[in-house]
Design a protein around this motif. Structure first.
Motif, mmCIF file in Angstrom:
data_model
loop_
_atom_site.group_PDB
_atom_site.id
_atom_site.type_symbol
_atom_site.label_atom_id
_atom_site.label_comp_id
_atom_site.label_asym_id
_atom_site.label_seq_id
_atom_site.Cartn_x
_atom_site.Cartn_y
_atom_site.Cartn_z
ATOM 1 N N SER A 84 0.847 -1.189 0.000
ATOM 2 C CA SER A 84 0.000 0.000 0.000
ATOM 3 C C SER A 84 0.884 1.241 0.000
ATOM 4 N N PRO A 86 1.953 4.536 1.399
ATOM 5 C CA PRO A 86 1.756 5.146 2.712
ATOM 6 C C PRO A 86 1.075 6.519 2.636
ATOM 7 N N ASP A 88 -1.308 7.205 0.353
ATOM 8 C CA ASP A 88 -2.681 6.983 -0.108
ATOM 9 C C ASP A 88 -2.949 5.486 -0.026
ATOM 10 N N GLY A 89 -3.592 5.063 1.047
ATOM 11 C CA GLY A 89 -3.826 3.647 1.300
ATOM 12 C C GLY A 89 -4.611 2.934 0.217
ATOM 13 N N ARG A 90 -5.284 3.687 -0.649
ATOM 14 C CA ARG A 90 -6.043 3.059 -1.740
ATOM 15 C C ARG A 90 -5.140 2.687 -2.912
#
Length: 151
Positions: A84, A86, A88-90
């Motif tokens: 992921s 860091p 932007d977790g999406r």
């Protein structure tokens, strides 16, 4: 576009680069992998930083679904890892693994084995001309990368 003082013909330059590329990409290889696999690994190894899938989609000129499938195969084969982002977790970041990096190193070693004897067949003057052209070719490649980032 050439100015009147230049002895560089862009069409001649393009023909020479294309002729060399046709030869170079077809050099024998011990481990035969698809061009798209080698290209993604090279892109990830070039500056050593992970890339978002969207970045790779643009640089590799692949569709998002096609690239996603390729990255899944590369991950399954242990050549890349996905994490992921860091920031932007999406988003997903793709990292090259040591095994993926070794493929590029192996390809360079194979190319060295094939090209070294051919370079020896060139005259000293031709080898010198090639050596003098290397910084210019590297600069041209950098200009191309910079241009691609801004468009």
């Amino acid at each position: 576009m050439c100015d009147s003082t230049s002895d560089l013909s862009v069409p001649d330059f393009i023909r020479a680069i294309e002729a060399f590329n046709r030869f170079y990409i077809r050099l024998p290889q011990e481990l035969v992998l698809p061009f798209s696999t080698l290209s993604v690994l090279d892109t990830l190894a070039f500056d050593g930083s992970p890339k978002r899938l969207t970045e790779l989609t643009g640089s590799e000129q692949m569709s998002q679904p096609g690239l996603t499938q390729l990255v899944k195969r590369l991950e399954r084969d242990g050549l890349v890892e996905r994490t992921s982002d860091p920031q932007d977790g999406r988003a997903v970041l793709v990292h090259i693994t040591d095994a993926g990096r070794r493929i590029g190193e192996s390809r360079r070693a194979e190319r060295t084995r094939h090209l070294s004897p051919l370079l020896e067949l060139l005259s000293p003057k031709d080898r010198s001309a090639l050596a003098e052209a290397l910084p210019v070719l590297e600069r041209l490649a950098q200009l191309g990368r910079d241009s691609a980032r801004t468009t």
